[in-house]
Enzyme design. Structure first.
Site, PDB file in Angstrom:
ATOM      1  N   GLU A   1       1.143  -0.726   0.145  1.00 58.42           N
ATOM      2  CA  GLU A   1      -0.071   0.064  -0.152  1.00 58.42           C
ATOM      3  C   GLU A   1       0.722   1.255  -0.232  1.00 58.42           C
ATOM      4  O   GLU A   1       1.565   1.661   1.019  1.00 58.42           O
ATOM      5  CB  GLU A   1      -0.849  -0.165   0.940  1.00 58.42           C
TER       6      GLU A   1
ATOM      7  N   GLU B   1       4.509  10.912  -1.475  1.00 53.23           N
ATOM      8  CA  GLU B   1       5.937  10.444  -1.080  1.00 53.23           C
ATOM      9  C   GLU B   1       7.101   9.707  -1.515  1.00 53.23           C
ATOM     10  O   GLU B   1       7.492   8.585  -1.051  1.00 53.23           O
ATOM     11  CB  GLU B   1       5.521   9.341   0.105  1.00 53.23           C
TER      12      GLU B   1
HETATM   13  C1  6LC Z   1       2.900   3.286   3.993  1.00 53.11           C
HETATM   14  C2  6LC Z   1       3.819   3.373   4.520  1.00 53.11           C
HETATM   15  C3  6LC Z   1       4.654   2.023   5.892  1.00 53.11           C
HETATM   16  O1  6LC Z   1       5.123   1.174   4.513  1.00 53.11           O
HETATM   17  C4  6LC Z   1       5.230   2.679   6.610  1.00 53.11           C
HETATM   18  O2  6LC Z   1       4.693   1.737   8.062  1.00 53.11           O
HETATM   19  C5  6LC Z   1       6.407   2.671   6.349  1.00 53.11           C
HETATM   20  O3  6LC Z   1       8.042   2.639   7.120  1.00 53.11           O
HETATM   21  C6  6LC Z   1       6.904   1.657   5.314  1.00 53.11           C
HETATM   22  N1  6LC Z   1       7.581   2.204   3.990  1.00 53.11           N
HETATM   23  C7  6LC Z   1       7.927   3.176   2.752  1.00 53.11           C
HETATM   24  N2  6LC Z   1       8.980   2.775   2.919  1.00 53.11           N
HETATM   25  C8  6LC Z   1       9.094   1.576   2.094  1.00 53.11           C
HETATM   26  C9  6LC Z   1      10.696   1.081   2.217  1.00 53.11           C
HETATM   27  N3  6LC Z   1      11.231   1.845   1.507  1.00 53.11           N
HETATM   28  N4  6LC Z   1      11.258  -0.164   2.875  1.00 53.11           N
HETATM   29  C10 6LC Z   1      10.152  -0.196   3.441  1.00 53.11           C
HETATM   30  N5  6LC Z   1       8.977  -0.055   4.291  1.00 53.11           N
HETATM   31  C11 6LC Z   1       9.148   1.088   4.163  1.00 53.11           C
HETATM   32  C12 6LC Z   1       1.705   3.979   4.352  1.00 53.11           C
HETATM   33  N6  6LC Z   1       2.173   4.966   2.715  1.00 53.11           N
HETATM   34  C13 6LC Z   1       1.744   5.476   2.182  1.00 53.11           C
HETATM   35  N7  6LC Z   1       0.689   4.188   1.606  1.00 53.11           N
HETATM   36  N8  6LC Z   1       2.492   6.484   1.280  1.00 53.11           N
END
Ligand code: 6LC
Length: 429
Positions: free
Chosen positions: A206, A215
């Site tokens: 998501e 983001e």
């Molecule tokens: C979801 C965000 C979640 O995804 C949040 O818990 C964040 O820490 C994690 N996340 C985001 N990017 C990464 C990544 N590259 N690697 C691991 N975890 C990640 C909701 N945000 C949106 N739908 N925009």
């Protein structure tokens, strides 16, 4: 910290407060006569910071607004000599970003969003038979809700739940508490750096932000796809669309702009240009548009195929629109929202949709409103056409600028707006 311009008297403005020196981190082309155009490395004098996004600045004796995120403070001459790159330390702002996902506030907001969470549950449920013995990666699993749905509603052989923030510690506990530890493995890592023992059949995430891309978590999903999704594997969501509609926004316009016309019986209209710059040059993210405020049939302007989309494509994404006004009213701006689709694992199986538009249940994303400088009255039969471009910020990789370039063709000669009116607006995030 500079003083807020609205606290200065005119004499202070000219005398006491000396402008601060900034350097442009990247080229910027202003839209309209009150925005500056500058090149990477240009020195700008910032006179005032009326909002956090747009500053009143000067370059080569031209004065205008500049987007704050394109500027960095100029170091002293000695420091400057030692610097050869203008890049900030962390263009992804990961400390702040993952820090905020380490607390419950955002997870509560996402989990309380029934349309969002139920859509993912429905995807798992309607594919439960096909998920049997499959390997799944849940990228950015947060509290692990999607992984838990997989383990409880289907029988995958393994779910790799990848989460970079410190929430991962709790997610591990939640997995155990719900008896899913045989199936769900929580890995605390950035997806870009994670090492899996095998490729996966399904990559679910998501990742959608405000106005779909804000983001830019989608970049992490695309990189994971290229590394870890097996040939023929499935992406969930499988595609995404950004939808736009020209709309009325009477109450927002009243609240931020018409207010200055006669507060307490006084004429405050000289503040309107400032109000325009402060409130209408950035998108209003938490807007809920009434279907009755749509002036035409909404149209998909950008379509992303999650199988073929490349990271480099994200730098600039363009779309076109052509609306036929079907309701007379005041054209105050454009509203945008997104829809994502989840293909079935079975050929011919039903697709699941998550729609964040005004005709669906409201979600925590709500919709995004882009205000025009001035409202334009429109009649049935008028056409509004143009282009939308999403420019990823060259410095701050989680941000973007949205440009809307539009013109109106009136259907009746009698209308005051019958001339074609072309205008480009930039909205910085
Ligand atoms: C979801 C965000 C979640 O995804 C949040 O818990 C964040 O820490 C994690 N996340 C985001 N990017 C990464 C990544 N590259 N690697 C691991 N975890 C990640 C909701 N945000 C949106 N739908 N925009």
């Amino acid at each position: 910290m500079s003083k807020q311009p609205d606290m200065q008297t005119e004499t202070e403005d000219e005398g006491d407060v000396s402008p601060e020196e900034y350097v442009a981190l990247s080229d910027f082309t202003g839209a309209g006569s009150d925005q500056l155009t500058f090149s990477c490395g240009d020195r700008l004098l910032v006179h005032a910071k009326p909002s956090s996004e747009w500053w009143w600045a000067e370059v080569r004796e031209v004065i205008g607004y500049a987007p704050a995120s394109y500027l960095r403070e100029r170091a002293t001459d000695e420091e400057e000599e030692g610097e050869d790159d203008a890049c900030p330390d962390d263009p992804w702002q990961d400390e702040e970003y993952f820090g905020s996902y380490g607390t419950l506030r955002l997870h509560l907001e996402m989990l309380s969003d029934k349309s969002r969470t139920e859509a993912y549950r429905q995807v798992i449920l309607s594919n439960s038979a096909s998920l049997r013995n499959k390997v799944v990666m849940d990228l950015g699993c947060g509290t692990g809700i999607i992984s838990l749905f997989c383990a409880q509603l289907a029988e995958p052989s393994l779910v790799y739940a990848v989460e970079a923030s410190s929430m991962a510690d709790y997610t591990r506990q939640l997995v155990k508490q719900n008896g899913c530890e045989e199936v769900v493995t929580v890995l605390q890592a950035r997806a870009e750096e994670v090492e899996l023992p095998e490729q996966v059949d399904v990559l679910v995430s998501e990742w959608m932000g405000n106005c779909l891309l804000f983001e830019f978590m989608v970049e992490s999903v695309l990189q994971a796809r290229d590394c870890w999704l097996r040939e023929g594997g499935v992406m969930w969501p499988s595609s995404a669309a950004l939808t736009l509609v020209p709309c009325q926004a009477h109450s927002y316009y009243e609240e931020k702009m018409a207010f200055w016309e006669r507060p307490y019986g006084l004429d405050f209209t000289p503040l309107q240009p400032l109000a325009q710059q402060e409130f209408f040059t950035k998108p209003k993210f938490s807007h809920l548009i009434e279907p009755a405020d749509c002036l035409a049939t909404p149209s998909d302007v950008i379509l992303l195929d999650m199988y073929t989309l490349q990271v480099k494509d994200l730098e600039e994404i363009k779309g076109q629109f052509h609306f036929c006004v079907d309701k007379p009213g005041s054209f105050h701006g454009f509203t945008a929202w997104f829809t994502v689709h989840f293909d079935s694992l079975e050929t011919g199986g039903a697709t699941v949709e998550l729609n964040t538009g005004p005709h669906a249940e409201p979600t925590h994303w709500k919709q995004t409103l882009f205000m025009l400088d001035k409202p334009v009255s429109v009649c049935v039969g008028d056409s509004i056409s143009g282009t939308i471009a999403l420019h990823r910020n060259p410095i701050w990789r989680r941000h973007m600028t949205v440009s809307l370039d539009w013109n109106i063709h009136s259907s009746t000669e009698a209308t005051e707006n019958c001339k074609a009116n072309t205008l480009t607006l930039h909205y910085a995030t």
